[in-house]
Write a protein that holds these residues in place. Structure first.
Motif: not given
Length: 351
Positions: A152, A235, A274
């Motif tokens: 990420r 994701t 996230l």
């Protein structure tokens, strides 16, 4: 089961391949299932325009618009749609082989309901499902991103809206532009919705280095898709922006807080894990109050309010506690954008 070979010099060259199909090479289509027993979301369909109503043009895979004419052949993806200001529809075809153009990005199915100001859907007649060289029906999943490294960016913003056309995409574009002008490499993701290039084109125009959406993960629409698949797509798309070198990524969640997938996403932990910071686009002050109450119940406090509310002549008199109201030009200001970014970096470091 009837299979016929496509005439590549006639049908395929004459057909208008819509935006939703852009990840499938056109030369992969070598046959046609003229009498499909089942149509699944993402299946590629060859259809003919028989009546032009709401959608008078389509978005092509090369980023252009094309007007529709009677008898046009179009290659689209089967899909569902949920749009409170346009159509609600599901995958399918009628017994007389007719179906509806649910979205100009190239999504076809059966209209179930429409907004009162919207004309009936442009009508199509199905010629069949496109087949690949192995005889299997071509599906958007055939061109989807494969499993890859996870990861990420340093910071992730997620932009939510109180409803459709609340100003979410303008907010994403503004923040993309501000962070880019500050000197960061920025990714932008349209995480949910129905295939269309308007939002992603705006992200790119604002300066995003990498632009992706759910179609890159094989979905014509996220409506009625398993929520686990939508979460896995987000994701995967975030990891793709990392691989492309993006330092910060901005996610847009389509429609409004009450939309079924949005509601599910916010009730679960994946998107929250996230996301480092949230922005909320709303139409007016009363809607903002209701939306903030709903988000508070989900443990979410936006960094800022934005959207159509910023166009009100009384916006300067509005107050929502410590939450500022920022319009697109504010978000596009490198000083404002970088302040939001640094706020997230500090919060991340403190965790």
């Amino acid at each position: 089961m009837i299979k016929s070979v496509l005439n590549p010099t006639a049908n395929l060259k004459r057909a208008k391949w819509c935006h939703a199909t852009r990840r499938i090479p056109q030369d992969r289509a070598v046959g046609l299932e003229a009498c499909p027993k089942e149509i699944k979301p993402g299946d590629l369909l060859l259809a003919e325009v028989t009546s032009i109503r709401q959608h008078r043009r389509v978005q092509l895979r090369d980023g252009r618009y094309s007007p529709l004419f009677l008898d046009d052949l179009v290659v689209l993806a089967a899909g569902d749609r949920f749009a409170t200001d346009q159509f609600i529809g599901h995958v399918g075809v009628r017994d007389d082989r007719t179906l509806d153009l649910l979205a100009g990005g190239g999504v076809a199915g059966l209209e179930q309901a429409r907004h009162g100001a919207i004309k009936p859907a442009t009508k199509l007649i199905l010629h069949g499902q496109l087949l690949g060289g192995d005889g299997a029906v071509l599906n958007l999943m055939d061109g989807a991103l494969t499993d890859g490294p996870t990861g990420r960016p340093k910071a992730v913003f997620t932009v939510l809206g109180s409803g459709m056309n609340a100003g979410k995409t303008d907010a994403v574009a503004g923040l993309v532009n501000g962070l880019t002008r500050f000197g960061l490499r920025v990714g932008a993701i349209k995480a949910t919705g129905t295939a269309a290039f308007g939002d992603t084109n705006l992200y790119e125009a604002a300066g995003a280095q990498t632009v992706l959406d759910f179609t890159d993960c094989g979905m014509a629409s996220t409506y009625r898709q398993p929520i686990e698949r939508v979460e896995a797509s987000i994701t995967r798309l975030l990891a793709e922006t990392v691989q492309a070198g993006c330092e910060v990524t901005i996610i847009e969640i389509a429609d409004g807080l009450a939309q079924v997938e949005t509601k599910e996403l916010l009730s679960r932990s994946a998107l929250k894990r996230l996301t480092d910071g949230w922005l909320l686009a709303t139409a007016d002050a009363l809607t903002a109050e209701a939306a903030l109450m709903r988000l508070t119940s989900q443990g979410i406090e936006p960094l800022a309010l934005t959207g159509l509310i910023t166009r009100s002549p009384v916006v300067a008199d509005l107050s929502f506690g410590k939450i500022p109201i920022l319009d697109r030009s504010d978000l596009a200001d490198p000083a404002s954008a970088s302040a939001l970014f640094e706020m997230l970096r500090q919060d991340i470091a403190a965790q």
